[in-house]
Design an enzyme around this catalytic site. Structure first.
Site, PDB file in Angstrom:
ATOM      1  N   HIS D 218      61.172  47.311  55.398  1.00  0.00           N
ATOM      2  CA  HIS D 218      62.088  46.163  55.291  1.00  0.00           C
ATOM      3  C   HIS D 218      63.325  46.343  56.162  1.00  0.00           C
ATOM      4  CE1 HIS D 218      59.975  46.480  51.280  1.00  0.00           C
ATOM      5  NE2 HIS D 218      59.437  45.433  51.845  1.00  0.00           N
ATOM      6  N   GLU D 281      53.919  43.066  55.596  1.00  0.00           N
ATOM      7  CA  GLU D 281      53.638  42.889  54.169  1.00  0.00           C
ATOM      8  C   GLU D 281      52.958  41.542  53.915  1.00  0.00           C
ATOM      9  OE1 GLU D 281      56.451  45.122  51.091  1.00  0.00           O
ATOM     10  OE2 GLU D 281      57.085  43.081  51.434  1.00  0.00           O
TER      11      GLU D 281
END
Lengths: 341, 341, 341, 341, 341, 341
Positions: D218, D281
């Site tokens: 992230h 993701e």
């Protein structure tokens, strides 16, 4: 020479400001102790004030340790505990260096609750071997009222007894803060000192370490006043005799940090003048006016002077000789006394 | 007449056997107290032995309460606490009924840790109103060393002060067991009594309840010996004066359960003979031979007798008059004294 | 006029020395705040130094609040928390009174963990109504990392929102210390600010209190950088739309306490110049040399000046107008600006 | 070739049904993982759907690991943790075997809170040595928000670093669930990633293990946005320089799992294209429509494509070359790329 | 008609997949229950399989409740507990709607540990009033082995008894999961059922709520086998009589979920056929081959058929009439029985 | 000869009075066990009463152990646990010495919760080697309901199994007190015995220690009644067969301490007469009138006599032979039987 074996450093506000940052940052700023220049420490108004007080009450020499109630042994991470002790010791060492005939250093052993007692040994050895300190504080309750630390009779403490004997330094029993929500730190001192005396009498510590030298602060807590209770207890519960109890009591030393004449009489009556050391914690919690003497409560010398039953030998014991006997690393000779007077 | 205001019941082993079942069953057998026939209690060797001891030391009257260290205020469920208190009170009431000129009952207030202080009021009222009891024990630490209960200055205790004033009974400050792993129950007594005295002096309790009567057991813990410390503290930290401190101390009462003459002298010197009550806890923890007197440590009357500075009035205060003043429900008249003597 | 809405008091070491005693004594010395004379505060080198820094970076006015990481909201007893806040507020009020065209006061709301949020209202009202303060800090995590306090969407906080609207003051979201052993207090700031923004966007708070004014310190934590993540989250998990998310974000304000130009660009790009307030925390954690600018990291004005895309109106918003709009109690008029320059 | 280094298994509902039984039974049914036939896994609609999504966004290869938020590292007994990891790995291995040019396996290291990090090594070695997996997830907080696990700079983690170097596999920093009641698991990811970056920069890990390869998911949490803050911190608190900070940052890798173009620009600007790996993701928490692109938030390739400042070399780094460099066990050759296209 | 009063829903794997997400997300995805189309539920292989099993063992009607060991009453936040119950109830309601002559719904009362029992009432009322459910499960230990919930005799449960009487529904005592690390959930069922029976016999519940209908699952745990023990206990400890004990036992109902003929004989011998209801939990934990019968352990009808001492009336009681008497909301008439057969 | 393998000491109230002091003093009086003269024990009414009861029910020999519910294994300090066990063993040894043809000693293994099982080995060895004891109690839950101790299948217990095999003594599974607030100690016995049987069947203990001899008190808790449940469980969850389960069950022994004929029939039917030992716990919890027999519930012999299906061999097994086989240290020969009869 008047030696006050129980005194605490009068440090600059900036030292405590740094402590406040240390505790709030919990190590986020690192643990490097705040330092001060030698001149700053020597000339600081708080150093000067302490010397003035010493002069005003006739104290020649103070044994300086960190202020116990500030030692925060229960805080985390444990490196905080050590860092704060180091900063204090540096400051004390600078005061001693500046006034080598007036001050001697006493270590505030870093005791982090939940850690083995050896946690603080590196700093203790540094204090004694590098900084020339002559004794150490012992906090019987580094948990600050959390009941997690064994009493002095427990094997938990044996490495400390060995280390003290090895370094040939005495220890001053003096608890620190109290966070149990019931006792003030000052009330906790008394409870802990009582417990210390009884733990040592009721265990094998003094037999296992015949060279160990323990001084109990504040006149031994409640023990002299409650002595009959503990003598009976020793007979009834431990199966000993009153004589044995008394002999074991005589293996311990006490300071005179009591603020009433009758209490001092009681202490000296029980412990004997050869087991009592002049100690005042002045300036400190007792620095209020005592109507009994017209002086501050912690100006204890006049109280001792007024005890008619003490011989000159008793007084020499209390004011100087016991300290010299117990603290062999003391580096101020008798003759130096005259010098600064 | 010699009134011992601090004595504990000498009960049959079967009472403690029942306690052992009660604690092991945790209520699984119900909470109905073990009962004994009046004859059994009256004629039991332990009752007889207690009377013999009283006679041998010259005590006319004992105020009997449950043995504090047995009160297990921290056990669960809380009905255990109440049940055990009730069983003790029944037994005491039977001893009082059997020997109405020798015994008076004192309640062991059921105090279950974590419960409001009102928890024990039904039993307290039953003791006073139904059983004719004349006072109550107060356990400052029903958590038995867990630091969870506020000190006596806290509003937690106010309903008790109101109830005591309403019933016109005094309370004997006396903690019970100690499970903190550091202090023995007996050492804990002293810590708690010290804390009780200081909590009351440093709070508004005695001002808010001017009719409240509090007796602190074991000579007030460490306070008389450390008095200068607390006087200084009161001035320095609470902003009061030493006179004010002394006045507040005089609002409290103390028993003589100290096992050394000098301690008794110190206590009476500080509190005054009008604030000291004869109390011995005999037979109990002090029932060992005191080489100072050749008698048991808890045979305290000879120690008091040997204090030359006490006047006859002082002695009457200590041995009888203070008790009569503080315990208005006392049902043994002065003339009865002669009767059994 | 350059208004720095995020600055913390530069106080005398003696204030922190007192804090150190307060924390060590845990109330044993009472809770009366340390006070200083007006002259002392006005002339103190630390006050002077702050003014010099302000002048050097061109800040006209600072909104002064207590140093958050020093606020120790998780310490006990809770009166410590309040006492320390009061002492800070008194000091700040004295600085404001001494330099009324340079400083304005912002309250450090006393938030004792485990207490209802109303705990600090008396002091908040005193600050606003008596001391003339114009805003308040809000600590989203008074447990200092213990996870016990609900997030800002919870009803726990509603009394505070009502009180802020009633007093017409904005709140600066700024957590304090961190004792969880993993995050430094400074890292915790960022986590908490991120959580604050998301809690407010994902709850009904801003809808229930349309007049509520919330400024999130340090540029909103991680939210602007991770904005796509939370937009997707809002759509996928809360069933909303990206537009709705953005509208809700626009109900919040942010300060410029970011130490990199691109971060400031990102913030202003997302929040808009009408929602960003100049705030620097200077002097503070950012007072180190930034090689990007040759100045200190917390000298943020040059970074803003270098953003070519900002219009004059944007700059006025950020440096002055937004602050004037959000802080209606601000007592320094625009014309006064010139006066001190 | 487009390699997505951050993808999680799309498994059959029956796998989660088994997990639900496993957690409810707490081991009462044993720990034997649920198994499926190879055909079942290959032909399952969820496998097919994942391949369709990959095709639609142009991803050639996914590195599949278990879904982190499902990993329940704080559950007891710890064999649950291992059993669930094994079941996932078996399923992933079957997907890889079925589509060897599209998938590669990444281990979900079994980390049971309170256990040493070696707890999961047998399964990690099985994954790498027997199942041909090429990397591992690392959960910085197996306590799921309980603050009990040391940060990455601590020696707790050193056995893992050694094992990773020995196996020559990189680790993807990605926390799992969060039960602290304040942060959602997704918010916790960001906090933990920020903490991971700062722990590694502020410790000696990367110096002690120069061959260690760490990828932070992230986009590095909040660090790129708050970078000035941590640079200042590194200078002011750790006594380093900004250059040193930047060099240390460059020892770490980051994925592109950010859902906004400007955030990606910021990340690549700070870390450099040689330290950023394509990771999405997808499908996952970002699978909602992004109005900025008209596509799903987790369709990140168009965002990267729109960054004009990236060179072809930058893109090759991000999409393929960095992955090939960091994951030497990757078994899909460049030429195979063409095959499935 | 054969009515099985103790059966649990056979739901689609997707329902448990959703549970797995719900537990991992801890509410981060909201609490909206997963829904399925009516056709999906009706035609699902797991629904069909259950009907096939019912047909194969001759069961006409099942009372379907959620699978107890899946109910996770100790998880947090408590809305998880409710959400999962709702999702189950919706699924069950769809099965009942699809096969109204074969299924009836029984509520899995949402019981979040630490909450008052009223927590689950809204969902209970919805189940009964909106979904037509006819009874409820009662979990005696929502803490899943944490000992925090009072036993059934406590006033904690009184609101539930009132609500059950008001709604005229019986409750099936059936604990759920167990996380105490010692008992499996299945072993915990037995302990809890034993405790439930004894709590109800030893309290005033059945006297205070004469209309309350309680069915204890799994044949009453250990009570029938240990009955002499509890009879003696009732006499010795509660001061009652054996007859009284037996009368109180007869106020309770039991199901036949025992997998051995002799156990069933013992149960019926003690409780009487009018207090025993056919219940099998089939399919479930007993679905393994029983060599005694050659059938599955949970095919209990053959065991009952083989008990020669049962009259036709006994059998009607057990298989149908007792269920009809206890569950007045049962909506399948006797005549419908023939229909599906 | 009728041997009752499950009987507990009938001791003097003074023993329990001492226990009450021991627990209240928490070691402050030391741990030296209370002792009694041999004559006192021999002639004590409680000893006599026990012999009278034995005669009245036809018991020739009792195996005496401490009363389990009194064993307080969860109390602190752990030396309390040992001291109380020693005092019991001394008392039992005196009873055995006084009546060597009627009594044999069984150790109450001191098990202090949280300590390794080896804690009690010194006292166990003393009992067997010095006092001539022939077996030991085993408390499966020394935490008295705190769920902290692993079940019997865990390696925690392996040193005990080794020690028992080495000493060639059997163990009687019998938990002690219960403080979990939900189960009475007596209810806890049943739960723990059930768990013990299942732990041993589901683990490798009996395979790893083929010479280990375990007797489960109170007829095996709930296991015989719920046997089908555990057989199914063993097949379904452990993957075994019913035959295997039955074989494993046959490695355990059970006593007859059940107070109902049908329960005894069930037990003997399942375990076989060669695995059942006569044990009554008389006098104890079962000493209430059983209307079924007109005798006390714990007068179990008549119940056994009334079971028509038992052969003479079965009865000899149960009453004598199994005990002789399991307890090789039993020192009462068969011929002695006649002597006292």
């Amino acid at each position: 020479m008047i030696i006050d074996c129980h005194a605490h450093v009068c440090a600059a506000p900036e030292l405590y400001q740094w402590k406040s940052v240390l505790m709030s940052a919990r190590g986020a700023h690192g643990f490097k102790p705040k330092t001060f220049s030698n001149d700053y420490v020597r000339d600081h108004p708080d150093t000067k004030r302490n010397l003035r007080i010493m002069d005003s009450v006739g104290t020649d020499v103070q044994f300086l340790s960190p202020r116990p109630f500030q030692l925060m042994h229960a805080e985390r991470p444990e490196k905080l505990v050590e860092a704060w002790a180091i900063a204090n010791h540096e400051y004390i060492a600078q005061q001693v260096a500046a006034f080598p005939t007036r001050f001697q250093g006493v270590c505030g052993l870093p005791q982090a609750v939940g850690q083995p007692i050896t946690f603080g040994f590196p700093e203790l050895e540094r204090c004694v071997n590098n900084l020339g300190f002559i004794g150490t504080l012992i906090d019987t309750d580094p948990g600050e009222g959390d009941n997690s630390t064994p009493t002095l009779g427990d094997e938990y403490w044996y490495p400390l007894w060995e280390k003290m004997v090895e370094l040939d330094i005495p220890g001053l029993i003096h608890s620190t803060g109290c966070k149990n929500g019931r006792e003030s730190y000052s009330q906790h001192f008394i409870s802990e000192e009582s417990l210390a005396v009884l733990s040592l009498i009721n265990s094998r510590v003094m037999q296992d370490f015949p060279k160990l030298k323990i001084i109990v602060a504040h006149g031994g807590g409640s023990v002299p006043y409650q002595i009959g209770r503990w003598q009976a207890d020793y007979v009834l519960k431990a199966g000993g005799t009153v004589d044995e109890f008394n002999e074991r009591l005589k293996l311990l030393y006490f300071d005179t940090c009591l603020h009433a004449k009758k209490s001092l009489e009681m202490l000296i009556g029980i412990a004997g003048s050869e087991n009592v050391l002049f100690g005042t914690e002045n300036p400190g919690s007792g620095s209020a006016a005592n109507p009994e003497t017209g002086k501050a409560f912690d100006d204890i010398k006049p109280l001792l002077d007024s005890i008619g039953t003490l011989s000159d030998g008793d007084r020499r014991n209390i004011f100087e000789d016991n300290a010299r006997r117990l603290f062999p690393r003391l580096s101020i000779s008798r003759s130096q006394d005259a010098a600064h007077g």
